[in-house]
Design a protein around this motif. Sequence first.
Motif, PDB file in Angstrom:
ATOM      1  N   HIS A  22      35.212  41.439  31.726  1.00 14.99           N
ATOM      2  CA  HIS A  22      35.204  40.615  32.936  1.00 14.99           C
ATOM      3  C   HIS A  22      35.431  39.146  32.588  1.00 14.99           C
ATOM      4  N   LEU A  23      34.689  38.636  31.624  1.00 14.45           N
ATOM      5  CA  LEU A  23      34.788  37.217  31.266  1.00 14.45           C
ATOM      6  C   LEU A  23      36.154  36.863  30.676  1.00 14.45           C
ATOM      7  N   GLN A  24      36.640  37.692  29.770  1.00 13.18           N
ATOM      8  CA  GLN A  24      37.943  37.415  29.173  1.00 13.18           C
ATOM      9  C   GLN A  24      39.067  37.608  30.182  1.00 13.18           C
ATOM     10  N   GLY A  25      38.879  38.538  31.094  1.00 14.32           N
ATOM     11  CA  GLY A  25      39.859  38.708  32.162  1.00 14.32           C
ATOM     12  C   GLY A  25      39.971  37.438  32.997  1.00 14.32           C
ATOM     13  N   LYS A  26      38.831  36.799  33.280  1.00 12.30           N
ATOM     14  CA  LYS A  26      38.859  35.532  34.012  1.00 12.30           C
ATOM     15  C   LYS A  26      39.564  34.453  33.187  1.00 12.30           C
ATOM     16  N   GLN A  27      39.285  34.388  31.898  1.00 12.05           N
ATOM     17  CA  GLN A  27      39.938  33.410  31.034  1.00 12.05           C
ATOM     18  C   GLN A  27      41.456  33.603  31.078  1.00 12.05           C
ATOM     19  N   ALA A  28      41.888  34.842  31.000  1.00  5.54           N
ATOM     20  CA  ALA A  28      43.324  35.145  31.072  1.00  5.54           C
ATOM     21  C   ALA A  28      43.878  34.783  32.449  1.00  5.54           C
ATOM     22  N   HIS A  29      43.152  35.139  33.480  1.00  4.36           N
ATOM     23  CA  HIS A  29      43.549  34.881  34.865  1.00  4.36           C
ATOM     24  C   HIS A  29      43.778  33.382  35.113  1.00  4.36           C
ATOM     25  N   TRP A  30      42.888  32.562  34.614  1.00  7.90           N
ATOM     26  CA  TRP A  30      42.977  31.119  34.837  1.00  7.90           C
ATOM     27  C   TRP A  30      44.088  30.461  34.029  1.00  7.90           C
ATOM     28  N   ASN A  31      44.479  31.072  32.906  1.00  7.88           N
ATOM     29  CA  ASN A  31      45.358  30.381  31.966  1.00  7.88           C
ATOM     30  C   ASN A  31      46.676  31.074  31.673  1.00  7.88           C
ATOM     31  N   VAL A  32      47.016  32.108  32.416  1.00  5.39           N
ATOM     32  CA  VAL A  32      48.299  32.770  32.216  1.00  5.39           C
ATOM     33  C   VAL A  32      49.399  31.914  32.844  1.00  5.39           C
ATOM     34  N   VAL A  33      50.514  31.817  32.155  1.00  2.38           N
ATOM     35  CA  VAL A  33      51.672  31.064  32.642  1.00  2.38           C
ATOM     36  C   VAL A  33      52.945  31.813  32.256  1.00  2.38           C
ATOM     37  N   GLY A  34      54.021  31.537  32.980  1.00  2.23           N
ATOM     38  CA  GLY A  34      55.314  32.087  32.592  1.00  2.23           C
ATOM     39  C   GLY A  34      55.867  33.075  33.596  1.00  2.23           C
ATOM     40  N   GLN A  43      47.119  41.075  39.183  1.00  2.00           N
ATOM     41  CA  GLN A  43      46.684  42.296  38.503  1.00  2.00           C
ATOM     42  C   GLN A  43      45.384  42.048  37.730  1.00  2.00           C
ATOM     43  N   LEU A  44      45.271  40.868  37.146  1.00  2.00           N
ATOM     44  CA  LEU A  44      44.033  40.523  36.448  1.00  2.00           C
ATOM     45  C   LEU A  44      42.848  40.500  37.413  1.00  2.00           C
TER      46      LEU A  44
END
Length: 159
Positions: A22-34, A43-44
């Motif tokens: 859950h926590l890492q998914g949020k980190q990915a969600h906030w910082n994904v680009v491209g 999807q996250l």
Amino acid sequence: MKASKTLTDNMQAVLVDLVELHLQGKQAHWNVVGKNFRDMHLQLDEIIEDARLFADQMAERMRALHAVPDGRSAVVAKGTSLNEFPSGLVDTKDTVSMVVAMLEAAVGRMREVHDQVDEEDPTTADILHGFIEKLEQYAWMVDAENMTPTANVVKPAKK
């Protein structure tokens, strides 16, 4: 029924991975680009929502069996089988690979403890089955983003 130490430890191991997912998914969600940012971002959200729900279900199952769940950040960080997600902005292609690895690590832990859990408490094993099914589905769907098509598509002849 009261959970043995082994069952408690196995459920706790699953719990920390779900909290970390859950926590890492949020980190990915906030910082994904491209490329395909929006699709990955949405999807996250789905994965995060289910990871949080699954963590709650596991913690409540632990309490039902008189075990004490521990979701404190230090305990989660020390006990998780997931690799740390990087800081900073991460390209969608790399995010896909890392999210698939996170999902597979969480499922791997569940499969690792499954037989011992099933021996003592088939009900908890059934709960794990549902988690495994959904997380494996997410891994396949996320991984499809980086897959290369293999079909030989025949284009219609020009008239």
